[in-house]
Structures are given as structure tokens and as C-alpha cells.
Design a protein around this motif. Structure first.
Motif, short mmCIF file in Angstrom:
data_model
loop_
_atom_site.label_atom_id
_atom_site.label_comp_id
_atom_site.label_asym_id
_atom_site.label_seq_id
_atom_site.Cartn_x
_atom_site.Cartn_y
_atom_site.Cartn_z
N ALA A 1 -14.85 -7.86 -28.05
CA ALA A 1 -15.41 -8.95 -28.66
C ALA A 1 -14.49 -9.08 -29.84
O ALA A 1 -14.50 -8.04 -30.75
CB ALA A 1 -16.83 -9.02 -29.06
N THR A 2 -13.79 -10.24 -30.09
CA THR A 2 -12.91 -10.37 -31.26
C THR A 2 -13.95 -11.48 -32.14
O THR A 2 -14.02 -12.78 -31.94
CB THR A 2 -11.66 -11.29 -30.83
OG1 THR A 2 -10.90 -10.19 -30.04
CG2 THR A 2 -10.60 -11.57 -32.32
N LEU A 3 -14.17 -11.12 -33.29
CA LEU A 3 -14.93 -11.70 -34.26
C LEU A 3 -14.06 -12.72 -35.19
O LEU A 3 -12.77 -12.40 -35.22
CB LEU A 3 -15.62 -10.65 -35.40
CG LEU A 3 -16.53 -9.62 -34.51
CD1 LEU A 3 -17.20 -8.64 -35.54
CD2 LEU A 3 -17.41 -10.10 -33.37
N GLU B 1 -12.16 -15.17 -26.83
CA GLU B 1 -12.22 -16.09 -25.21
C GLU B 1 -12.31 -14.79 -24.23
O GLU B 1 -12.54 -15.74 -23.19
CB GLU B 1 -10.38 -16.22 -25.23
CG GLU B 1 -9.49 -15.06 -25.36
CD GLU B 1 -7.97 -15.49 -25.20
OE1 GLU B 1 -7.65 -16.49 -25.06
OE2 GLU B 1 -7.12 -14.72 -25.61
N LYS B 2 -12.80 -13.85 -24.29
CA LYS B 2 -13.41 -12.93 -23.22
C LYS B 2 -14.75 -13.18 -22.92
O LYS B 2 -15.38 -12.93 -22.06
CB LYS B 2 -13.07 -11.62 -23.65
CG LYS B 2 -11.45 -11.12 -23.38
CD LYS B 2 -11.19 -9.82 -23.58
CE LYS B 2 -9.75 -9.29 -23.56
NZ LYS B 2 -9.68 -8.04 -23.87
N TRP B 3 -15.47 -14.06 -23.85
CA TRP B 3 -16.86 -14.32 -23.80
C TRP B 3 -17.10 -15.98 -23.79
O TRP B 3 -16.09 -16.48 -24.46
CB TRP B 3 -17.60 -13.75 -24.96
CG TRP B 3 -17.32 -12.13 -24.76
CD1 TRP B 3 -16.63 -11.33 -25.38
CD2 TRP B 3 -18.25 -11.10 -24.28
NE1 TRP B 3 -16.68 -9.81 -25.12
CE2 TRP B 3 -17.75 -9.72 -24.44
CE3 TRP B 3 -19.42 -11.10 -23.46
CZ2 TRP B 3 -18.19 -8.73 -24.00
CZ3 TRP B 3 -20.11 -9.95 -23.02
CH2 TRP B 3 -19.38 -8.68 -22.89
N GLY C 1 -13.09 -20.41 -25.38
CA GLY C 1 -11.61 -19.68 -25.75
C GLY C 1 -11.76 -19.15 -26.89
O GLY C 1 -12.73 -18.44 -27.52
N LYS C 2 -10.68 -19.05 -27.59
CA LYS C 2 -10.30 -18.49 -28.84
C LYS C 2 -11.37 -18.93 -30.00
O LYS C 2 -11.52 -18.38 -31.08
CB LYS C 2 -8.86 -18.51 -29.45
CG LYS C 2 -8.10 -17.74 -28.79
CD LYS C 2 -6.76 -17.89 -29.09
CE LYS C 2 -5.67 -17.00 -28.24
NZ LYS C 2 -4.11 -17.16 -28.71
N ASN D 1 -16.34 -14.03 -19.75
CA ASN D 1 -15.45 -15.31 -19.15
C ASN D 1 -14.83 -14.89 -18.24
O ASN D 1 -13.55 -14.91 -18.27
CB ASN D 1 -15.00 -15.83 -20.62
CG ASN D 1 -14.40 -17.20 -20.18
OD1 ASN D 1 -14.92 -17.92 -19.36
ND2 ASN D 1 -13.40 -17.79 -20.71
N THR D 2 -15.22 -14.36 -17.27
CA THR D 2 -14.20 -13.95 -15.86
C THR D 2 -14.96 -14.04 -14.79
O THR D 2 -16.27 -14.01 -14.76
CB THR D 2 -13.87 -12.27 -16.15
OG1 THR D 2 -12.93 -11.92 -15.13
CG2 THR D 2 -15.08 -11.27 -16.09
N ASN D 3 -14.31 -14.17 -13.48
CA ASN D 3 -14.90 -14.55 -12.31
C ASN D 3 -15.36 -13.13 -11.55
O ASN D 3 -16.36 -13.31 -10.97
CB ASN D 3 -13.91 -15.46 -11.49
CG ASN D 3 -14.08 -16.80 -11.60
OD1 ASN D 3 -15.13 -17.18 -12.47
ND2 ASN D 3 -13.26 -17.42 -11.52
#
Length: 300
Positions: free
Chosen positions: A114-116, A161-163, A154-155, A287-289
Motif C-alpha cells: 500500500a502506498t500512503l 493504485e493496487k487497492w 488509481g493513484k 485492484n486486480t482480477n
């Protein structure tokens, strides 16, 4: 004839990832089938130098449980699609004849970054609770937020963007439980044949109480997350989080909520009447299939 085969219970974990299962022997040959020996209770493993799939389902759709007969008593490795996606290697003695073994086409637990907002990163555990379901973070974002912030992607999303915040559609199974009124109302535990288990974890001596949600299908029985909140002044526990779905009522969004009253479930499901300006907790999903074993490999 004494059984000389085992059964793989193949769990295709989502509607997007590949499901092309093949086997290799200890000498690197592909298993193409079994051939019964004449006048013998045993069999010969038929090998091939070229790849032979023992089971295949298209990537799109088809999440579910499938069964494949495989050799017992010999060491084999099980792969999905290619050699990078090894699911399992047995011990030298191989699988036990007549037994069922559950294998998932991808991991149902793992970690992601996770990018804070300040640019720092942290590693967050994730869990999938049912076949085809979202991959939930095992914790909430630290601070409650408005619906507009929760719905960012997204960002711009609080964890990068990964969540993302789950939509109401992502949680379709929870809506089915909501409409199955008798399974949850005034119960101390929610448990149905086709539902995850919801267990109240209450302790009046602690500030936080918990709802434990545990998977119910093969490959998911040991997967859990916890929802938590502070006891309200009325004595209720409110376990809630935003969805990213906008309500049909102007200025409002959908919240998922569980309300506990004196140790019983009093409310369960989606509330469309929360003002977007309310600050509510967020439980992100990945946020991935799909995720393959090669993405998060755990030697087994």
C-alpha cells in the motif's frame, strides 16, 4: 481392483485467471494418463515428452470446483499453465490412493504493498473468502473518510493504485445474505450452506469488538478477516465500511453495515442512506482480477 488413484479437487479461484492443469513426474516427464496392468491391481503411468493437460477451463468465467483423477503412490508435481505456476509437489511417496486433495489455481491469501499519501509504503495482508470473491485487506485504512475520498481510484486512492474500495457488485454474496433474513436476524452466528460464517467476538472489557468472517468452501475454510468498531453509546457495536457504489438518493452512498445489539445480529446488509460527507471506515480490496502462484509463491 484396489484403488491406485487419488482425486484432485481443483478450485478455480476467480473468473479471470488461467486453469490449465498438468502433471510432471520426478524425471520431468508429463503425465498423459493411466493404463491398467493386466492381471494386476496396479497401473502404469503413461508419460509424454510434450505437455499434456489433465484438466482445462477457459480463463473467463468458470470460477468453481472441479475434480481430476491423478496417480497415487508416485511423486508428482502439479502446475497451472506453465512451470512458473507450480501449485504443489508431493513427497516421494506420492498421494494416498483414494483420498481427495484440494488445490487452488492461485493463492487465496497473500500480501501487497500500500502506498500512503506521504509516499511511504507498507505491506498489507490480503484474504479471499469465497470462490470468485474479492481479495480483502485484513485491516481498514487507518482513518475514516468521506464517500468521495473512498470512491477515488488509481493513484488518487488512499492506498495507491493496487487497492480500491469494493463496489456493491463486488459484494453480491453479502447482499444474498441480507435478503436471507432468517439466517441472520437475532442470531449469534450467521452460518449457511452457501455463505461465509459470521461470528461475533465480543468482550465488554475491551474497547473494540469484532465480527470474524470465515470462508466456507474447500480452500477457504481457514481464511478469515475481522470487522471492528467502537461500542456505541447505545450499547451497540457497528461494523461498517463504505462501498464505492453511489446511492440512488441524491448526495448519498452505499455503506455495508452489521449492527450488533446485546450479542445478536440486529442489522445486516447495505444501507443506501449514508450522506457522502459522513466519515466512515474503508476496507480495501485488491485492484486486480487474478493472482497466480508465480506472483506470490509459497512453497508447499
Amino acid at each position: 481392483m484396489y484403488a491406485k488413484v487419488a482425486v484432485l479437487r481443483i478450485v478455480k479461484v476467480d473468473n479471470y485467471g488461467p486453469c490449465d492443469i498438468y502433471l510432471k513426474t520426478v524425471d520431468g516427464k508429463y503425465v498423459s494418463g493411466l493404463k491398467a496392468k493386466k492381471n494386476d491391481a496396479g497401473y502404469d503411468v503413461v508419460e509424454s515428452d510434450t505437455k499434456v493437460s489433465v484438466f482445462h477451463k477457459d480463463s473467463n468465467g468458470n470460477a468453481g470446483i472441479y475434480y481430476v483423477i491423478v496417480p497415487a503412490g508416485v511423486k508428482i508435481s502439479v502446475y497451472n499453465t506453465n512451470d512458473e505456476n507450480r501449485i504443489k509437489t508431493t513427497k516421494a511417496a506420492g498421494l494416498t490412493a483414494g483420498k481427495y486433495y484440494t488445490l487452488t489455481t492461485g493463492p487465496t491469501t497473500g500480501t501487497e504493498t500500500a502506498t500512503l499519501a506521504n509516499g511511504t509504503t507498507e505491506t498489507v495482508d490480503w484474504v479471499q473468502l469465497w470462490i470468485g470473491g474479492p481479495r480483502f485487506a485484513t485491516k481498514n485504512i487507518a482513518d475514516p473518510m468521506t464517500w468521495n475520498d473512498a470512491a477515488k481510484t488509481g493513484k488518487d486512492f488512499a492506498w495507491g493504485e493496487k487497492w480500491r474500495t469494493p463496489s456493491k457488485a463486488d459484494l453480491e454474496l453479502l447482499e444474498k445474505i441480507q435478503h436471507d433474513y432468517e439466517v441472520w436476524y437475532e442470531k449469534t452466528e450467521i452460518k449457511g450452506a452457501n455463505y461465509p460464517t459470521f461470528t461475533l467476538k465480543t468482550d465488554p472489557n475491551k474497547e473494540y469488538n469484532l465480527v470474524q468472517i470465515t470462508g466456507y468452501q474447500p480452500g477457504y475454510n481457514n481464511n478469515s478477516i475481522f470487522l471492528y468498531n467502537i461500542i456505541s453509546k447505545e450499547g451497540n457495536n457497528n461494523y461498517t465500511f463504505w462501498t464505492s457504489t453511489e446511492s440512488p438518493f441524491e448526495g448519498k452512498g452505499y455503506e455495508f453495515q452489521i449492527i450488533e445489539n446485546e450479542g445478536f445480529f440486529g442489522s445486516f446488509g447495505f444501507d443506501p442512506l449514508k450522506w457522502k460527507t459522513n466519515k466512515i471506515l474503508v476496507r480495501p480490496i485488491l485492484n486486480t482480477n487474478t493472482i497466480l502462484w508465480s506472483n506470490q509463491y509459497v512453497d508447499k
